[in-house]
Write an enzyme that holds these catalytic residues in place. Structure first.
Site, PDB file in Angstrom:
ATOM      1  N   LYS A  41       8.001  -6.424  -6.313  1.00 27.46           N
ATOM      2  CA  LYS A  41       6.617  -5.954  -6.137  1.00 27.46           C
ATOM      3  C   LYS A  41       6.410  -4.510  -6.587  1.00 27.46           C
ATOM      4  O   LYS A  41       5.306  -4.155  -6.986  1.00 27.46           O
ATOM      5  CB  LYS A  41       6.178  -6.128  -4.682  1.00 27.46           C
ATOM      6  CG  LYS A  41       6.932  -5.224  -3.718  1.00 27.46           C
ATOM      7  CD  LYS A  41       6.601  -5.542  -2.272  1.00 27.46           C
ATOM      8  CE  LYS A  41       7.356  -4.596  -1.363  1.00 27.46           C
ATOM      9  NZ  LYS A  41       7.383  -5.063   0.031  1.00 27.46           N
ATOM     10  N   ARG A 135       5.048  -3.914  11.851  1.00 23.75           N
ATOM     11  CA  ARG A 135       4.240  -4.483  10.783  1.00 23.75           C
ATOM     12  C   ARG A 135       4.232  -5.983  11.042  1.00 23.75           C
ATOM     13  O   ARG A 135       3.854  -6.390  12.135  1.00 23.75           O
ATOM     14  CB  ARG A 135       4.789  -4.090   9.400  1.00 23.75           C
ATOM     15  CG  ARG A 135       3.735  -4.243   8.287  1.00 23.75           C
ATOM     16  CD  ARG A 135       4.239  -3.859   6.902  1.00 23.75           C
ATOM     17  NE  ARG A 135       5.214  -4.820   6.387  1.00 23.75           N
ATOM     18  CZ  ARG A 135       5.756  -4.774   5.160  1.00 23.75           C
ATOM     19  NH1 ARG A 135       5.410  -3.803   4.327  1.00 23.75           N
ATOM     20  NH2 ARG A 135       6.640  -5.675   4.767  1.00 23.75           N
TER      21      ARG A 135
END
Ligand SMILES: *Cc1c(COP(=O)(O)O)cnc(C)c1O
Length: 385
Positions: A41, A135
């Protein structure tokens, strides 16, 4: 130094060195006795990056965007993992593209199962546990119930369980966090009466435990991006000694060279980013301006490849350099090279204005990050070895 074959006005570009990425992947693989998944990514799922990771021996490729995985899937016969839990309405596309996805929501898992059944497939899910970073992830006490729900869902197979650290809360995978993770895994297994095959224990921040030999045996997979791409570990503020840091070089052309005072003159407000920067008076200095700005990179994360060049700052479309101490005189049209940090890399790959060139690639592999034609002509000047 304006003698070489470089055309004036070269657009900014990222140069990718697949050999460095391949070597980094292989170096981590040789230290970790488990599955190493390469995370692309940071480079927008660039196929050249994915290909280099695969030739370095990673077991598969993971990315946060389905669109990036689609490009990888088109070119490589490799396992693909979607990192960010898919939105329910994206389930069909995720199932069509990714072999696995990381998940935390039973409703999303149900959508994935339905999409997989429609396609007559089985989609693998990895259940994420939040062991403190806050998260993604189910809390440890809720893992067993989500595990059960996933097991009951037709069309999906529970491939494993994972944890992510260091990304939101900056929590490090210390021995006690990993122990919390493995405890949660084993408690859920005992409660449900099934075993997780894959225990995916983190990312670049987990590598120190691998190096020290303290990662529990149960952790048999790592998902690593930053270390393979850049050879760094931002969370621990370290350069990883056995990895290369030259896999990417961001290059931009000099569009102005002038000797100027080192401090501004006149009444001052805020700069476009809301700051009131201070300037040290160093007298008149040689300045070079680049056609590269915050929209293309995070300027504070650019490390000049050549000695004696300092990044003073910039704006959305310009970078200001002090080149007084550079090895040689800098001229208009020279190309300056930088090692980007992670955020700078991501931004360069997502900027429409930054081209991409793969070292040693054929034309077919040398296209722009989003498949568009880019002006990536020209080789770097002497400032960018
Ligand atoms: C980004 C990401 C990774 C890779 O992290 P690095 O720090 O780049 O190694 C691994 N797992 C998940 C879930 C991620 O989002």
């Amino acid at each position: 130094m304006a003698d070489s074959a470089r055309p004036a006005g070269v657009a900014p570009k990222v140069v990718v060195r697949p050999a460095a990425i391949r070597e980094n992947a292989a170096a981590i693989r040789s230290r970790f006795d488990g599955r190493l998944v390469g995370v692309t990514k940071g480079a927008c799922g660039d196929p050249a990056v994915a290909g280099a990771m695969l030739s370095g021996g990673v077991a598969g490729i993971a990315d946060s965007r389905t669109r990036n995985l689609e490009r990888i899937r088109d070119r490589f016969d490799a396992e693909t993992t979607q990192l960010v839990g898919p939105m329910p309405d994206a389930a069909d596309r995720v199932v069509a593209t990714a072999d696995r996805s990381l998940n935390t929501e039973p409703t999303v898992i149900a959508e994935l199962g339905a999409a997989a059944r429609r396609r007559d497939r089985i989609h693998d899910v990895v259940l994420m546990v939040d062991v403190g970073d806050r998260r993604e992830g189910v809390l440890p006490e809720d893992l067993a119930s989500v595990f059960r729900a996933a097991l009951d869902c037709e069309g999906v197979r529970v491939a494993g369980v994972g944890a992510n650290l260091g990304c939101f809360g900056g929590v490090l995978p210390t021995a006690d966090r990993i122990e919390t993770f493995v405890d949660a895994v084993e408690r859920a297994e005992a409660e449900v009466g099934e075993r997780f095959d894959v225990v995916s224990g983190g990312s670049t921040v987990t590598l120190p435990l691998v190096e020290a030999g303290t990662l529990p045996d149960r952790v048999n997979e790592l998902r690593v991006g930053e270390a393979i791409l850049l050879g760094t570990d931002v969370a621990r503020d370290r350069t990883i000694p056995y990895l290369r840091g030259d896999a990417f070089e961001l290059r931009a052309a000099v569009v102005e060279c002038k000797r100027k005072p080192s401090t501004p003159e006149g009444e001052r407000g805020r700069t476009p980013d809301g700051e009131r920067p201070t300037f040290e008076d160093r007298g008149r200095r040689e300045r070079a301006l680049l056609a590269l700005g915050e929209q293309d990179a995070v300027l504070s994360e650019l490390d000049p490849v050549a000695d004696g060049i300092r990044v003073l700052g910039g704006s959305s479309d310009h970078t200001v350099l002090d080149v007084t101490d550079a090895d040689r005189e800098v001229e208009i049209g020279d190309v300056v090279g930088f090692r980007p940090g992670y955020r700078a890399l991501v931004r360069a790959f997502t900027s429409e204005y930054v081209g991409r060139e793969v070292e040693g690639a054929t034309d077919d592999e040398g296209e722009g990050p989003n498949g568009a034609d880019r002006d990536v002509g020209g080789s770097a000047g002497d400032l960018s070895p």
